[in-house]
Design a protein around this motif. Structure first.
Motif, PDB file in Angstrom:
ATOM      1  N   GLY A  11       0.526  -1.072  -0.204  1.00  0.00           N
ATOM      2  CA  GLY A  11       0.275  -0.092  -0.043  1.00  0.00           C
ATOM      3  C   GLY A  11       0.749   1.359  -0.351  1.00  0.00           C
ATOM      4  O   GLY A  11       0.584   2.202  -0.528  1.00  0.00           O
ATOM      5  N   THR A  12       2.186   1.316   0.852  1.00  0.00           N
ATOM      6  CA  THR A  12       2.484   2.383   0.448  1.00  0.00           C
ATOM      7  C   THR A  12       3.771   2.616  -0.401  1.00  0.00           C
ATOM      8  O   THR A  12       3.604   4.031  -0.913  1.00  0.00           O
ATOM      9  CB  THR A  12       3.904   2.232   1.819  1.00  0.00           C
ATOM     10  N   LEU A  13       3.560   1.859  -1.288  1.00  0.00           N
ATOM     11  CA  LEU A  13       4.629   2.036  -2.587  1.00  0.00           C
ATOM     12  C   LEU A  13       3.909   2.436  -3.687  1.00  0.00           C
ATOM     13  O   LEU A  13       3.806   3.450  -4.372  1.00  0.00           O
ATOM     14  CB  LEU A  13       4.679   0.011  -2.805  1.00  0.00           C
ATOM     15  N   LEU A  14       2.478   1.611  -3.385  1.00  0.00           N
ATOM     16  CA  LEU A  14       1.105   2.200  -4.417  1.00  0.00           C
ATOM     17  C   LEU A  14       1.129   3.724  -4.554  1.00  0.00           C
ATOM     18  O   LEU A  14       0.701   4.051  -4.901  1.00  0.00           O
ATOM     19  CB  LEU A  14       0.572   1.423  -4.201  1.00  0.00           C
ATOM     20  N   MET A  15       1.206   4.757  -2.994  1.00  0.00           N
ATOM     21  CA  MET A  15       0.598   5.260  -2.353  1.00  0.00           C
ATOM     22  C   MET A  15       1.662   6.567  -2.933  1.00  0.00           C
ATOM     23  O   MET A  15       1.939   7.726  -3.710  1.00  0.00           O
ATOM     24  CB  MET A  15       0.700   6.441  -0.920  1.00  0.00           C
ATOM     25  N   GLY A  19       1.386   9.515  -6.294  1.00  0.00           N
ATOM     26  CA  GLY A  19       2.451  10.487  -5.660  1.00  0.00           C
ATOM     27  C   GLY A  19       3.357  11.180  -6.202  1.00  0.00           C
ATOM     28  O   GLY A  19       3.072  12.374  -7.169  1.00  0.00           O
ATOM     29  N   CYS A  20       4.084  10.256  -7.052  1.00  0.00           N
ATOM     30  CA  CYS A  20       4.969  10.615  -7.998  1.00  0.00           C
ATOM     31  C   CYS A  20       4.249  10.681  -9.114  1.00  0.00           C
ATOM     32  O   CYS A  20       5.266  11.700  -9.884  1.00  0.00           O
ATOM     33  CB  CYS A  20       5.902   9.048  -7.935  1.00  0.00           C
ATOM     34  N   ALA A  22       1.202  11.658  -9.848  1.00  0.00           N
ATOM     35  CA  ALA A  22       0.478  13.312  -9.366  1.00  0.00           C
ATOM     36  C   ALA A  22       1.922  14.487  -9.868  1.00  0.00           C
ATOM     37  O   ALA A  22       1.989  15.397 -10.245  1.00  0.00           O
ATOM     38  CB  ALA A  22       0.255  13.806  -7.813  1.00  0.00           C
ATOM     39  N   LEU A  23       3.065  14.683  -9.531  1.00  0.00           N
ATOM     40  CA  LEU A  23       3.848  15.340  -9.613  1.00  0.00           C
ATOM     41  C   LEU A  23       4.651  15.339 -10.746  1.00  0.00           C
ATOM     42  O   LEU A  23       4.989  16.273 -11.546  1.00  0.00           O
ATOM     43  CB  LEU A  23       5.385  15.140  -8.375  1.00  0.00           C
ATOM     44  N   THR A  24       4.766  14.666 -11.521  1.00  0.00           N
ATOM     45  CA  THR A  24       4.826  14.082 -12.665  1.00  0.00           C
ATOM     46  C   THR A  24       4.691  15.032 -13.483  1.00  0.00           C
ATOM     47  O   THR A  24       4.893  16.308 -14.311  1.00  0.00           O
ATOM     48  CB  THR A  24       4.953  12.736 -13.509  1.00  0.00           C
ATOM     49  N   GLN A  25       3.141  14.675 -13.656  1.00  0.00           N
ATOM     50  CA  GLN A  25       1.719  15.494 -14.078  1.00  0.00           C
ATOM     51  C   GLN A  25       2.184  17.035 -13.845  1.00  0.00           C
ATOM     52  O   GLN A  25       2.044  17.918 -15.203  1.00  0.00           O
ATOM     53  CB  GLN A  25       0.837  15.208 -14.263  1.00  0.00           C
ATOM     54  N   LYS A  26       1.974  17.367 -12.854  1.00  0.00           N
ATOM     55  CA  LYS A  26       2.235  19.369 -12.369  1.00  0.00           C
ATOM     56  C   LYS A  26       3.267  19.490 -12.925  1.00  0.00           C
ATOM     57  O   LYS A  26       3.546  20.497 -13.553  1.00  0.00           O
ATOM     58  CB  LYS A  26       2.335  18.586 -11.233  1.00  0.00           C
ATOM     59  N   ARG A  27       4.071  19.216 -12.339  1.00  0.00           N
ATOM     60  CA  ARG A  27       5.701  19.340 -13.274  1.00  0.00           C
ATOM     61  C   ARG A  27       5.893  19.964 -15.225  1.00  0.00           C
ATOM     62  O   ARG A  27       6.668  20.749 -15.576  1.00  0.00           O
ATOM     63  CB  ARG A  27       6.802  18.888 -13.118  1.00  0.00           C
ATOM     64  N   GLU A  28       5.004  18.496 -15.372  1.00  0.00           N
ATOM     65  CA  GLU A  28       4.943  18.809 -17.203  1.00  0.00           C
ATOM     66  C   GLU A  28       3.725  20.115 -17.807  1.00  0.00           C
ATOM     67  O   GLU A  28       4.282  20.428 -18.555  1.00  0.00           O
ATOM     68  CB  GLU A  28       5.042  17.377 -17.483  1.00  0.00           C
ATOM     69  N   ARG A  29       2.947  19.787 -16.494  1.00  0.00           N
ATOM     70  CA  ARG A  29       1.877  21.360 -17.092  1.00  0.00           C
ATOM     71  C   ARG A  29       2.538  22.546 -16.607  1.00  0.00           C
ATOM     72  O   ARG A  29       2.696  23.305 -17.531  1.00  0.00           O
ATOM     73  CB  ARG A  29       0.144  21.188 -15.902  1.00  0.00           C
ATOM     74  N   ALA A 193      10.267   8.677 -12.653  1.00  0.00           N
ATOM     75  CA  ALA A 193      10.858   9.462 -11.524  1.00  0.00           C
ATOM     76  C   ALA A 193      11.935  10.637 -11.745  1.00  0.00           C
ATOM     77  O   ALA A 193      11.800  11.925 -10.500  1.00  0.00           O
ATOM     78  CB  ALA A 193      11.391   8.514 -10.694  1.00  0.00           C
ATOM     79  N   ILE A 194      12.389  11.013 -12.894  1.00  0.00           N
ATOM     80  CA  ILE A 194      13.985  11.988 -13.285  1.00  0.00           C
ATOM     81  C   ILE A 194      12.921  12.904 -12.655  1.00  0.00           C
ATOM     82  O   ILE A 194      12.849  14.323 -12.961  1.00  0.00           O
ATOM     83  CB  ILE A 194      13.728  11.362 -13.979  1.00  0.00           C
TER      84      ILE A 194
END
Length: 325
Positions: A11-15, A19-20, A22-29, A193-194
Motif C-alpha cells: 500500500g505504501t509503494l502504491l501511494m 504521488g510521483c 501526480a507530481l510528474t504531471q504537475k511539473r510537465e503542465r 521519477a526523473i
C-alpha cells in the motif's frame, strides 16, 4: 503478521507511485505553461514541427543538439543574424514543441528517429516555409542531422556550418544516463521519477557540465526552459535518439566525401569533453572536399555561447564561399 506487513508495504509503494505520478504531471503542465511555443506549429503529414522564423536574406536553418530546443539559439545567437539572414530554427523530433514521427515514442520504446529521418521531417517543414538553398547549421547531435540534411539534398544545400558536431564513430558507450532513459524499462520506470524529482541543483549541475570549462551564461536556464527537456516524452526521445545514433553515423560517414561537396565550416572547442575534437571534427575535415576547421582554444561544448562572434563569422564565411554574399 507477515501478510499484514506485506500489504502495508504494498500500500505504501502504491501511494508513493501515485504521488510521483501526480507530481510528474504537475511539473510537465507547469513547464508547458511557462515555455509555450515561440514560433509556428507546422503539420507535416500528422507530425507537428515547431519553427521559429525571423529576419530577411539568405535562408539559414538552425538545428539544436541533444536534450535542447530551439531556444538554445534564441538566447543570444539569432539576434546577431536576423538583419542579414532569414533564420529558421527548428525543434527536433520529440524535443521542444515538435512531435515524434509515427512509430516512435511511448514508455516501452527503445528506438529513436535517425538523423536521416529527422532531417527529412525538418526539410518537409522547411519546404512549407519556402526555404531554398539554405545554409544549414547544426550543433552537437544537430550536427549529425545537418550532415544528414546535406547528404540527402546536396544540390539544394548552399553550405553547412557545424558546431562541435557528432560526425564520426566513437569508442565506448555514451554512459549510464542514455542507457537508462533510452531503454524500454528505463523509459517506463526511471524516466517518470526523473521528471518528478529532478532538483534545481541537479539541473544547474547538468548545465554546468555541458558548458564546462565555461560557466553556463546568466539566465540561460530560465530562457531555454529545462522543464521542457525533463518531460517524460522528451527524456525518452532524447535517450532513444542518442542511444541508437552510432550505427547511423557509421553509415553516414562512408558517404561524406562523395556527397558533401558544398562549403563546410566547422567550429569546435579544443576543451570539448562531450564531443571530442580529435574523434569528430579533426577527422571530418579530412573527409570532406571543401571544409575548414576552426579550433577554439579553451572552449568547451557550446562554442556559440562561449564565442558567438566566432560562430557568426563562420556563418558569414560559409555564405561568402557559397556565393550568397
Amino acid at each position: 503478521m507477515l501478510a499484514r506487513m506485506t500489504w502495508i508495504a504494498l500500500g505504501t509503494l502504491l501511494m508513493l507511485i501515485a504521488g510521483c505520478a501526480a507530481l510528474t504531471q504537475k511539473r510537465e503542465r507547469e513547464a508547458q505553461r511557462a515555455y509555450p511555443p515561440v514560433g509556428r506549429l507546422i503539420d507535416v503529414d500528422g507530425t507537428r514541427v515547431h519553427a521559429w522564423v525571423r529576419g530577411s536574406g539568405p535562408d539559414l536553418v538552425l538545428i539544436h543538439g541533444a536534450g535542447g530546443n530551439l531556444r538554445d539559439f534564441t538566447y543570444q545567437l539569432t539576434g546577431r543574424l536576423t538583419e542579414r539572414y532569414r533564420v529558421i530554427a527548428f525543434d527536433r523530433p520529440g524535443l521542444g514543441w515538435t512531435g515524434r514521427l509515427p512509430g516512435y515514442g511511448g514508455p516501452g520504446g527503445a528506438q529513436g528517429e535517425s538523423p536521416q529521418e529527422q532531417a527529412a521531417l525538418l526539410q518537409a517543414a522547411a519546404d512549407r516555409l519556402g526555404v531554398r538553398n539554405p545554409i544549414v547549421l547544426g550543433h552537437s547531435y544537430g550536427g549529425a542531422v545537418a550532415l544528414a540534411w546535406g547528404l540527402s539534398r546536396p544540390d539544394d544545400t548552399a553550405a553547412l556550418v557545424l558546431l562541435a558536431p557528432v560526425s564520426n564513430p566513437w569508442p565506448g558507450d555514451l554512459g549510464f544516463f542514455y542507457d537508462v532513459t533510452g531503454s524500454a524499462l528505463g523509459g517506463a520506470v526511471v524516466v517518470p521519477a526523473i521528471t518528478a524529482l529532478a532538483s534545481k541543483a541537479q539541473i544547474e549541475s547538468a548545465l554546468e557540465g555541458v558548458f564546462a570549462p565555461q560557466p553556463a551564461p546568466a539566465g540561460y536556464a530560465n530562457h531555454i526552459g529545462p522543464g521542457l527537456t525533463l518531460r517524460r516524452a522528451a527524456l525518452r526521445a532524447n535517450g532513444q535518439q542518442v542511444r541508437t545514433l552510432r550505427p547511423h553515423i557509421v553509415e553516414m560517414s562512408q558517404r561524406y566525401r562523395d556527397a558533401l561537396t558544398m562549403p563546410v565550416e566547422i567550429l569546435h572547442g579544443a576543451a570539448d569533453a562531450t564531443v571530442g575534437l580529435s574523434i569528430h571534427s579533426e577527422v571530418l575535415v579530412d573527409q570532406l572536399r571543401d571544409a575548414r576547421l576552426t579550433r577554439l582554444d579553451g572552449v568547451g561544448h557550446m562554442p556559440h555561447h562561449a564565442d558567438p562572434a566566432a560562430s557568426v563569422a563562420a556563418i558569414d564565411r560559409a555564405a561568402a564561399r557559397a556565393g550568397l554574399r
